[in-house]
Write an enzyme that holds these catalytic residues in place. Structure first.
Site, PDB file in Angstrom:
ATOM      1  N   LYS A  52      77.743 -65.632  25.057  1.00  0.00           N
ATOM      2  CA  LYS A  52      78.725 -66.425  24.303  1.00  0.00           C
ATOM      3  C   LYS A  52      79.438 -65.532  23.288  1.00  0.00           C
ATOM      4  O   LYS A  52      78.798 -64.693  22.633  1.00  0.00           O
ATOM      5  CB  LYS A  52      77.999 -67.585  23.606  1.00  0.00           C
ATOM      6  CG  LYS A  52      78.930 -68.601  22.937  1.00  0.00           C
ATOM      7  CD  LYS A  52      78.133 -69.764  22.342  1.00  0.00           C
ATOM      8  CE  LYS A  52      79.014 -70.793  21.662  1.00  0.00           C
ATOM      9  NZ  LYS A  52      78.244 -71.891  21.029  1.00  0.00           N
ATOM     10  N   SER A 127      80.034 -76.524  22.021  1.00  0.00           N
ATOM     11  CA  SER A 127      81.015 -75.470  22.029  1.00  0.00           C
ATOM     12  C   SER A 127      80.780 -74.408  23.097  1.00  0.00           C
ATOM     13  O   SER A 127      81.694 -73.671  23.447  1.00  0.00           O
ATOM     14  CB  SER A 127      81.044 -74.771  20.658  1.00  0.00           C
ATOM     15  OG  SER A 127      79.798 -74.134  20.388  1.00  0.00           O
ATOM     16  N   SER A 151      75.437 -77.420  20.950  1.00  0.00           N
ATOM     17  CA  SER A 151      76.341 -76.590  21.765  1.00  0.00           C
ATOM     18  C   SER A 151      75.700 -75.866  22.939  1.00  0.00           C
ATOM     19  O   SER A 151      76.407 -75.289  23.763  1.00  0.00           O
ATOM     20  CB  SER A 151      77.053 -75.570  20.892  1.00  0.00           C
ATOM     21  OG  SER A 151      78.023 -76.235  20.129  1.00  0.00           O
TER      22      SER A 151
HETATM   23  N1  GLN Z   1      79.755 -80.366  18.761  1.00  0.00           N
HETATM   24  C1  GLN Z   1      79.094 -79.839  17.605  1.00  0.00           C
HETATM   25  C2  GLN Z   1      80.098 -79.518  16.541  1.00  0.00           C
HETATM   26  O1  GLN Z   1      81.238 -79.604  16.824  1.00  0.00           O
HETATM   27  C3  GLN Z   1      78.282 -78.699  18.050  1.00  0.00           C
HETATM   28  C4  GLN Z   1      78.465 -77.424  17.358  1.00  0.00           C
HETATM   29  C5  GLN Z   1      77.511 -76.383  17.803  1.00  0.00           C
HETATM   30  O2  GLN Z   1      76.387 -76.673  18.223  1.00  0.00           O
HETATM   31  N2  GLN Z   1      77.940 -75.164  17.652  1.00  0.00           N
HETATM   32  O3  GLN Z   1      79.784 -79.204  15.440  1.00  0.00           O
END
Ligand code: GLN
Length: 455
Positions: A52, A127, A151
């Site tokens: 990532k 994400s 995420s």
């Molecule tokens: N969807 C979550 C957010 O927008 C997840 C973020 C993450 O785990 N990096 O904060």
């Protein structure tokens, strides 16, 4: 070579990668040579892996999905990346993500969305949609993600892959571009539970460069997964279903597959109880104050001086004007929204009302988990309330986007580990669903044993 060919064949459609590693074959050849020379290599030596883009890599750009870091090549490797290299894994490239890991669909990447390999018109979750899509599309056998509020697990659920958020502090955050430091955790994205255990074994462990890193000795998670394959590994295990994580607003096909998974567990001799965690109703609200608060502070370092982009306003300008112009152009809309929310929540007049209250809810979530784990060995829920939704459907509705994280956020607030495992396809749309298992902090091994048994 096979994975590079696959990337060349499908990534034009999937767009899982932001950067493909030109040196991958050379690295692979070096590992082959070392094997031929009789060197003792680890279980994953020679296996390619996608990384990532939130993770710093000294030989590849690391943008965290943002224009403000376009082309930035870090002067060091994240500890987890250094561990991959030391174990002989071959970095295939960097994967797409929502900008600074803010989002649940990968549509907030400054470099365009990733498409779900199951249906290219749908989101791959976020994400870490790039890592999940790369694994689901067979562009990579393994990937790394980061999970601050889901995420790793939510993209896992909607792409039919396995995703693990380890216990907070058990995997180093050094060199992971910080979103919310008290929530962030790096973890595996794979196709099977055993693969995840093997990868977790490579990245786990204390790091003196991360001040929140735990000093525990960890068991072998690969062995924990193998133990789950023994007959009767689920007999007598106490499994709790959290009422608040399987309620209204969940898609029928997700609930259907979840009910089947519960029946499988019970058929295998597990004892199922339903438990309530009342504080979870406020978990999303608390998370969306704590996360923006921490993010607004973490992102202050993107000031046009230290990293990446610098925009000079027309006719020159003061340091502050350069900074403002750079942040105006360099950050996307979701990042700006969260910086504004976060600085507001932290401002003197509102600190107690917002940030303070959110921290109290966080304590209640931790207490609810402690109470539940007094009664059961693991907790289960669907990993996400719905299957993959169409690209564009929620992009203009932040609250609808935030609700995707309902099931995953409590584990981050409490620092406990969670895994998402494919649970079959939803009846109404034929798209993947996932089941989440959660265990007490430091008990990641349980996720592997019971996860592998259920898989
Ligand atoms: N969807 C979550 C957010 O927008 C997840 C973020 C993450 O785990 N990096 O904060």
């Amino acid at each position: 070579r096979a994975h590079l060919d696959r990337i060349a064949a499908v990534d034009g459609d999937v767009h899982a990668f932001l950067h493909v590693n030109a040196a991958a074959l050379e690295t692979a050849a070096a590992i082959d040579a070392s094997r031929a020379a009789g060197d003792e290599l680890g279980a994953l030596a020679g296996v390619p892996i996608a990384i990532k883009d939130v993770l710093c890599t000294l030989d590849m750009p690391s943008t965290s999905g943002s224009k403000i870091l376009e082309g930035w090549i870090p002067p060091y490797d994240a500890t987890v990346v250094a561990k991959l290299r030391a174990a002989g894994l071959v970095p295939l490239g960097k994967t797409n993500m929502d900008e600074f890991a803010m989002g649940s669909s990968t549509e907030f990447s400054a470099y365009g969305p990733t498409h779900n390999p199951w249906d290219l018109d749908r989101i791959p979750g976020g994400s870490g949609g790039g890592s999940a899509a790369a694994v689901a599309a067979f562009e990579a056998p393994l990937a790394l993600g980061s999970d601050t509020g889901g995420s790793i697990r939510q993209p896992g659920a909607v792409t039919g892959t396995v995703g693990v958020k380890p216990t907070y502090g058990s995997v180093s955050r050094y060199g992971a571009i910080a979103l919310a430091s008290s929530l962030d955790q790096v973890g595996p994205v794979t196709r099977t539970v055993l693969d995840a255990g093997l990868l977790h074994d490579v990245i786990k462990g204390h790091d003196k460069r991360d001040s929140t890193s735990l000093t525990d000795e960890w068991p072998s998670f690969a062995d924990a997964a193998r133990a789950g394959l023994a007959p009767d590994s689920l007999r007598g295990v106490k499994v709790g279903i959290v009422t608040e994580l399987n309620g209204e607003g969940f898609q029928a096909g997700v609930k259907g597959r979840f009910a089947e998974a519960v029946a499988l567990l019970s058929g295998a001799g597990a004892e199922i109880v339903e438990l309530s965690a009342p504080s979870f109703e406020y978990a999303i609200s608390a998370y969306y104050l704590i996360l923006p608060a921490e993010a607004s502070s973490n992102l202050a370092k993107f000031d046009s001086v230290r990293f990446g982009l610098r925009v000079n306003p027309e006719g020159g300008g003061t340091v502050e004007q350069v900074m403002a112009a750079t942040r105006e152009q360099g950050f996307g809309p979701e990042v700006k929204r969260r910086i504004i929310l976060g600085t507001y929540a932290l401002s003197a007049g509102y600190y107690d009302a917002y940030y303070g209250s959110a921290q109290k809810v966080r304590t209640l979530v931790q207490r609810d988990f402690a109470r539940l784990f007094d009664e059961v060995d693991i907790l289960i829920s669907p990993s996400a309330p719905t299957t993959a939704f169409p690209i564009g459907e929620k992009i203009d509705d932040p609250l609808a986007m935030y609700l995707n994280d309902l099931t995953t956020i409590p584990a981050n607030l409490a620092g406990i580990p969670g895994i998402s495992i494919p649970m079959g396809l939803a009846e109404e749309d034929g798209l993947p669903t996932g089941i989440q298992l959660m265990a007490p902090a430091r008990e990641d091994a349980r996720l592997y044993t019971y996860g592998a048994a259920l898989e």
